[in-house]
Design an enzyme around this catalytic site. Structure first.
Site, PDB file in Angstrom:
ATOM      1  N   ASP A 125      -1.625   5.091  -5.957  1.00 29.64           N
ATOM      2  CA  ASP A 125      -1.947   4.293  -4.779  1.00 29.64           C
ATOM      3  C   ASP A 125      -2.043   2.815  -5.125  1.00 29.64           C
ATOM      4  O   ASP A 125      -3.058   2.351  -5.655  1.00 29.64           O
ATOM      5  CB  ASP A 125      -3.267   4.775  -4.168  1.00 29.64           C
ATOM      6  CG  ASP A 125      -3.576   4.073  -2.866  1.00 29.64           C
ATOM      7  OD1 ASP A 125      -2.690   3.394  -2.324  1.00 29.64           O
ATOM      8  OD2 ASP A 125      -4.710   4.200  -2.378  1.00 29.64           O
ATOM      9  N   ASP A 148       0.829  -1.205   0.000  1.00 29.88           N
ATOM     10  CA  ASP A 148       0.000   0.000   0.000  1.00 29.88           C
ATOM     11  C   ASP A 148       0.859   1.249   0.000  1.00 29.88           C
ATOM     12  O   ASP A 148       1.414   1.646   1.023  1.00 29.88           O
ATOM     13  CB  ASP A 148      -0.917   0.008   1.232  1.00 29.88           C
ATOM     14  CG  ASP A 148      -1.874   1.184   1.242  1.00 29.88           C
ATOM     15  OD1 ASP A 148      -2.028   1.830   0.181  1.00 29.88           O
ATOM     16  OD2 ASP A 148      -2.471   1.466   2.291  1.00 29.88           O
TER      17      ASP A 148
END
Length: 532
Positions: free
Chosen positions: A333, A123
């Site tokens: 992201d 992440d």
């Protein structure tokens, strides 16, 4: 030995400076190889017998080994890090398990002494590394509950690791000191993610992350790096429903993230790369800054601080048309499964996409807004999609659509534009539009880079590759996910808010070394200076 030679060098420099003001005086010197007989005689005259005991024979294997070791040391001084690249000890390979694990990409990492393996989601939209630990409320760790894993997942047990210790509340990286009674108390943590009611909380620990290097001249190929991790005793939301059951590896720019800690320790440069392969696998590499010919665009600060990987797009292009007035900021992201656009930009993109697609649009509940019947015998025209950045840099989405069965009741297939509108004033480019690229998060130079890569051939890491071919994939080569549900997660499963907060420190850029000591320059090619 180096101290003796260094003293000699500075004496010569002092002599030269003393003579600098004399008219017609010149200063000259003769270069002598560091392992020559003349250098050996000089050191012997100064009483350095212990150094001479290990003096290498010219052209012997030890002679070349010492020269090579000095070269490696010099290069590391220049780079400011011990290793050019590092990757998780189990190989650094990444995996995607599709809908079974919320479309996220994962990697196996080893933590603690003795080491324990964890399958963590990658992440780039958050900073914290956490794993299930001392569980009060955690997801199931049994492989049988997921149908895609060949082994059970693990729980971190600090008491069983010889290198584990609590991070005290008085530590500068403790972000929740207001919840502490004393500076020596264990530091608590709590992270709120974008998905509804999705959190992880517990206490912070210091322990060892096991990494590896495949550099030919590395002094050590196995590396244990000190990192900070969350002992996640309680998870909520999608973390109890199949997303990241074994933890999250936050790769954001905050001071507590693994890339930040590796760079601060001098193990790697302040950069890393992720490659998400088109075959459900990929690779993560710490210290990787890409190559000179890659496409790149600068990171943008948020309220004056670099707290997220935000970049600025000049326009969104559908087919050969780059839409006007679609300039926007976007968050890179890897923790978001899909892509989200601000409402105004979204409306322009989907209307133009719908105009260029020669297929019948269908309305399906609980999925993307723009889906089409793909059962037609005619060749379907699917326009390529790309982002345009400054300096004519472009990012072509390799898999612009999602294809799959409409439902168990319907016998036709469909394809959808996997983009969702958002009320935020920035976009989120998720994993579905990052596949096929080596994405470089160069935090040292505050730039995001990308180039095409197959994610597997390590030899091509230093070779230029096609960074954004303008040729779209034919309709029959678009992304296909067999037997997958057509319903995506309601919102990104992993990223935390990019807005600055007290718990998220801003990115501190490491300054390049602008000057070097003369003694370093002199030793660069294995020579020392001796006065005539």
């Amino acid at each position: 030995m180096f101290m003796a030679i260094g003293l000699l060098l500075w004496l010569l420099l002092a002599k030269g400076l003393a003579l600098e003001g004399s008219v017609g005086v010149t200063f000259s010197s003769r270069l002598v190889h560091r392992f020559s007989e003349e250098a050996k005689v000089h050191l012997a005259s100064r009483g350095n017998g212990s150094v001479l005991q290990s003096w290498p024979k010219r052209n012997s294997s030890e002679y070349f080994r010492l020269l090579l070791r000095n070269d490696v040391t010099r290069q590391r001084m220049r780079l400011g890090s011990q290793y050019e690249t590092l990757y998780p000890s189990e190989g650094g390979q990444t995996f995607s398990f599709g809908d079974a694990l919320y479309w996220l990409h994962y990697a196996w990492i080893d933590i603690g002494t003795p080491n324990v393996s964890f399958l963590v989601a990658l992440d780039a939209g958050s900073d914290m590394l956490w794993v299930p630990c001392d569980c009060i409320e955690c997801a199931s760790l049994s492989a049988g509950n997921y149908n895609v894993l060949d082994r059970n997942l693990n729980q971190y047990r600090p008491s069983l690791s010889n290198t584990s210790r609590h991070l005290p509340c008085g530590h500068k990286l403790c972000g929740q000191q207001s919840f502490c009674k004393g500076s020596k108390d264990p530091c608590p943590y709590s992270v709120q993610y974008a998905s509804y009611n999705t959190t992880s909380s517990g206490f912070l620990f210091e322990d060892k992350l096991h990494l590896a290097s495949d550099e030919r001249h590395a002094l050590q190929n196995s590396v244990q790096a000190s990192i900070i991790l969350g002992c996640g005793s309680k998870q909520t939301g999608v973390y109890l429903q199949g997303a990241s059951p074994d933890g999250v590896l936050g790769l954001g720019p905050g001071n507590i993230s693994v890339p930040s800690l590796l760079a601060k320790a001098g193990l790697t440069r302040n950069s890393f790369s992720i490659c998400l392969g088109e075959n459900e696998s990929g690779r993560i590499i710490f210290g990787d800054q890409g190559h000179a010919t890659q496409h790149s665009t600068p990171f943008l600060p948020i309220n004056g601080e670099f707290t997220a990987y935000m970049v600025g797009a000049e326009s969104f292009c559908v087919g050969s048309l780059c839409l006007k007035e679609t300039r926007f900021q976007l968050l890179i992201d890897s923790g978001s499964s899909f892509t989200y656009l601000p409402n105004e930009v979204y409306q322009k993109v989907v209307m133009e996409f719908d105009k260029q697609v020669n297929a019948a649009r269908i309305i399906l509940p609980h999925t993307w807004d723009y889906c089409y019947n793909a059962s037609s015998q005619e060749l379907i025209n699917i326009p390529p999609l790309k982002l345009a950045f400054s300096r004519n840099q472009t990012l072509l989405f390799q898999n612009p659509i999602y294809t799959g069965p409409a439902s168990q009741e319907q016998d036709y297939t469909l394809f959808c534009l996997p983009i969702t509108p958002t009320d935020e004033d920035y976009a989120i480019i998720g994993q579905n539009y990052l596949i096929g690229y080596r994405m470089v998060f160069d935090r040292e130079n505050l730039r995001f880079g990308w180039s095409r890569w197959n994610c597997q051939d390590r030899a091509s890491l230093t070779s230029p590759s096609n960074g954004g071919s303008p040729n779209p994939l034919p309709a029959n080569q678009q992304q296909s996910v067999p037997n997958a549900h057509a319903v995506p997660p309601a919102i990104a499963a992993g990223h935390a808010s990019p807005k600055p907060s007290a718990a998220t420190a801003g990115l501190t850029c490491r300054h390049s070394l602008v000057s070097l000591l003369l003694i370093y320059v002199t030793f660069a090619f294995g020579y020392v200076v001796k006065s005539i």
